[in-house]
Design a protein around this motif. Sequence first.
Motif, PDB file in Angstrom:
ATOM      1  N   UNK A   1      35.542  22.894  34.895  1.00 55.26           N
ATOM      2  CA  UNK A   1      35.398  23.796  36.042  1.00 55.26           C
ATOM      3  C   UNK A   1      34.939  25.181  35.600  1.00 55.26           C
ATOM      4  N   UNK A   2      35.209  25.541  34.343  1.00 58.00           N
ATOM      5  CA  UNK A   2      34.825  26.850  33.835  1.00 58.00           C
ATOM      6  C   UNK A   2      33.309  27.041  33.818  1.00 58.00           C
TER       7      UNK A   2
ATOM      8  N   UNK B   1      29.510  31.010  43.505  1.00 57.66           N
ATOM      9  CA  UNK B   1      30.101  31.158  44.826  1.00 57.66           C
ATOM     10  C   UNK B   1      30.843  29.924  45.303  1.00 57.66           C
ATOM     11  N   UNK B   2      32.010  30.142  45.901  1.00 56.46           N
ATOM     12  CA  UNK B   2      32.792  29.062  46.482  1.00 56.46           C
ATOM     13  C   UNK B   2      33.562  28.218  45.491  1.00 56.46           C
ATOM     14  N   UNK B   3      33.548  28.579  44.222  1.00 58.67           N
ATOM     15  CA  UNK B   3      34.207  27.763  43.187  1.00 58.67           C
ATOM     16  C   UNK B   3      35.556  28.329  42.750  1.00 58.67           C
ATOM     17  N   UNK B   4      35.954  29.464  43.320  1.00 57.18           N
ATOM     18  CA  UNK B   4      37.261  30.011  43.006  1.00 57.18           C
ATOM     19  C   UNK B   4      37.384  30.622  41.622  1.00 57.18           C
TER      20      UNK B   4
ATOM     21  N   UNK C   1      41.727  35.976  41.223  1.00 58.53           N
ATOM     22  CA  UNK C   1      42.657  36.501  42.213  1.00 58.53           C
ATOM     23  C   UNK C   1      43.700  35.478  42.601  1.00 58.53           C
ATOM     24  N   UNK C   2      44.910  35.956  42.819  1.00 61.27           N
ATOM     25  CA  UNK C   2      46.043  35.123  43.195  1.00 61.27           C
ATOM     26  C   UNK C   2      45.732  34.362  44.483  1.00 61.27           C
ATOM     27  N   UNK C   3      45.977  33.058  44.451  1.00 62.92           N
ATOM     28  CA  UNK C   3      45.740  32.235  45.628  1.00 62.92           C
ATOM     29  C   UNK C   3      44.352  31.639  45.682  1.00 62.92           C
ATOM     30  N   UNK C   4      43.459  32.088  44.796  1.00 58.98           N
ATOM     31  CA  UNK C   4      42.107  31.552  44.759  1.00 58.98           C
ATOM     32  C   UNK C   4      41.882  30.709  43.508  1.00 58.98           C
ATOM     33  N   UNK C   5      42.215  31.286  42.361  1.00 56.82           N
ATOM     34  CA  UNK C   5      41.997  30.601  41.091  1.00 56.82           C
ATOM     35  C   UNK C   5      43.289  29.906  40.645  1.00 56.82           C
ATOM     36  N   UNK C   6      43.289  28.601  40.503  1.00 60.52           N
ATOM     37  CA  UNK C   6      44.496  27.878  40.073  1.00 60.52           C
ATOM     38  C   UNK C   6      45.020  28.427  38.751  1.00 60.52           C
ATOM     39  N   UNK C   7      46.325  28.616  38.686  1.00 60.86           N
ATOM     40  CA  UNK C   7      46.941  29.081  37.448  1.00 60.86           C
ATOM     41  C   UNK C   7      47.005  30.580  37.293  1.00 60.86           C
ATOM     42  N   UNK C   8      46.298  31.320  38.138  1.00 59.16           N
ATOM     43  CA  UNK C   8      46.328  32.778  38.064  1.00 59.16           C
ATOM     44  C   UNK C   8      47.569  33.282  38.794  1.00 59.16           C
ATOM     45  N   UNK C   9      48.373  34.088  38.100  1.00 57.20           N
ATOM     46  CA  UNK C   9      49.656  34.523  38.647  1.00 57.20           C
ATOM     47  C   UNK C   9      49.622  35.936  39.219  1.00 57.20           C
ATOM     48  N   UNK C  10      48.576  36.683  38.907  1.00 61.34           N
ATOM     49  CA  UNK C  10      48.440  38.042  39.426  1.00 61.34           C
ATOM     50  C   UNK C  10      46.976  38.319  39.769  1.00 61.34           C
ATOM     51  N   UNK C  11      46.757  39.098  40.808  1.00 61.69           N
ATOM     52  CA  UNK C  11      45.423  39.650  41.059  1.00 61.69           C
ATOM     53  C   UNK C  11      45.359  40.965  40.294  1.00 61.69           C
TER      54      UNK C  11
ATOM     55  N   UNK D   1      38.240  37.799  52.643  1.00 63.88           N
ATOM     56  CA  UNK D   1      38.184  37.900  51.186  1.00 63.88           C
ATOM     57  C   UNK D   1      37.022  37.076  50.642  1.00 63.88           C
ATOM     58  N   UNK D   2      36.473  37.529  49.529  1.00 63.52           N
ATOM     59  CA  UNK D   2      35.349  36.831  48.934  1.00 63.52           C
ATOM     60  C   UNK D   2      35.757  35.521  48.286  1.00 63.52           C
ATOM     61  N   UNK D   3      34.770  34.698  47.996  1.00 58.04           N
ATOM     62  CA  UNK D   3      35.028  33.433  47.307  1.00 58.04           C
ATOM     63  C   UNK D   3      34.210  33.355  46.017  1.00 58.04           C
ATOM     64  N   UNK D   4      33.873  34.513  45.474  1.00 58.10           N
ATOM     65  CA  UNK D   4      33.085  34.544  44.251  1.00 58.10           C
ATOM     66  C   UNK D   4      31.601  34.432  44.523  1.00 58.10           C
ATOM     67  N   UNK D   5      30.815  34.537  43.473  1.00 57.87           N
ATOM     68  CA  UNK D   5      29.376  34.418  43.618  1.00 57.87           C
ATOM     69  C   UNK D   5      28.677  35.754  43.641  1.00 57.87           C
TER      70      UNK D   5
END
Length: 538
Positions: free
Chosen positions: A13-14, A20-23, A29-39, A511-515
């Motif tokens: 996934x990296x 865009x749209x891949x998190x 950011x918290x809630x978007x990228x799996x495993x991320x604990x802080x924004x 909020x954005x979704x990357x890209x």
Amino acid sequence: MIAALRGDLEPTALLNYRRGGCGLPGHPELGMTPGVQFSSGRLGHMWPFVNGVAMANPGKAVICLGSDGSQQEGNDDEAARLAVAKNLNVKLVIDDNDITITGHPSDYLPGFDCLKNLQGHNMKAEQVDGEDLAAVFASLRNAVTFDGPAAVVCRRKMAPGIEGVEGTHTGHDVVPVARAIDYLGKRGHKEAIEVLKAVQKTKDPHGAYKGAGDYAAMRGAVGDALVAILSKMTKEERVKTVMAIDSDLGSSTSLAKLQKPFPEIFQHSGIMERGNFSAAAGFGMEKGKQGIFSTFAAFLEMIISEITMARLNFSNVLCHFSHSGCDDMADNTCHFGINNMFADNGLSDGHETRLYFPADVKQVAALMNVVYHMPGLRFVFTTRSKTPLVLKEDGTPFYGEGFQFVPGKDDLIRTGGDAPKGYVIAFGDALYRALDAVETLKEQGIHVGLINKTTLNVVDEATMRLVNNAGFLLIVEPLNAATGLASKFGTWMLKRGVCPKKFDNIGVSIEGTGGLWEHAYHQGYDSPSIQKAIKSLL
């Protein structure tokens, strides 16, 4: 990377990093990228946050990963004082690589030392060779077992061992593909090279935009305009009247273009937006003098109080905030420059404040030639992305030869014919998208007028007369839909009794979704979305 190592994310996934749209935006950011604990987002914002986490979790050690760059922010000094005063169980691991975007802190900020700064707050702090894993482990063990706040400062070059990247700011983000292939090739990782080569760039699927010319970067044009203006002054005049101060982003905002030709007025400072802006305001406090300040628009939110104090002291400051809006913003929501209107926070009888968001490089040049010589606080906003020249219906540049910029005057880009169905007001990168929408609808027999409102906080009465009783008015902007132009424009219309038959606005609202180019589509101010909004108002 850590999320992948912990199993929260598939390693493959990296390969979609910043797509865009891949998190996987530049700043997870918290809630978007799996495993991320802080924004984590903006520099200097995490340590104060971590202090609170430590307060909420007594008995646990809370680890904060930081850098010499984030340590330059005043937030971190405040956090150090609180952590020491309350003996918070916070452990800092600082990557002290002595490189930021525009140079080496040891060169441009002599006197700043991460270790000494932390120790100056009476905090336990050790410095180790970041490449000596045994020493790093021992220092980390000492910090974690210590009762109270402690820091491990890892001195190391950025991207060690990668030729052409080591010790440079190029390693600030992803390693350039060519350098990565060279690095992997020398180590025999042929399969990894093939994987990298297979990754394709994405691009805006829209194709050519109607009414649009050649693309160029407005942020670069600001620097070019300043160089042209300052070149007409003698060295003595410059020293007496101008001071430009950089917050480590001059190569991106184009303020660094002043450094080589005008070293006598250029101050290469660190990542200290609040202090740097106030220094510019202090220099510009006297009549006939002005400070020049620049950084990214997202960081405008950090200096609101300083702007107020500059206004109360009748300072003259010319500010350039690049990376305004969300277009091409790979670092995602935390770096969106969408609350620019916060700068317009003065009182009606106070020191003059003007906000400008031009649409193309030719308009930037015309604008800067006028705005530079004005007193007061002036804020010029530009995008990270390149924007196309805005063209007249005959195909020539709208802001070409003979154009004179008049502060406060809106520009009628398209009249919409003798009987337009309504009007669209836009600015910045939203303008060329709106122009494409208007031209496309014209081909369908729907005639709509288009207005470029470059001066964001001044009413143009001619525009008010134009939109009064119009079939509709649609405001399209790359700023926050809740705090942007539309929030002001409605008040202006109500006060004047101006009443188009229908009214709506499009702005940044989620909020954005990357890209990169994907943001305009995600926020709904792309050309097809503007066309759809116009048709809904007919």
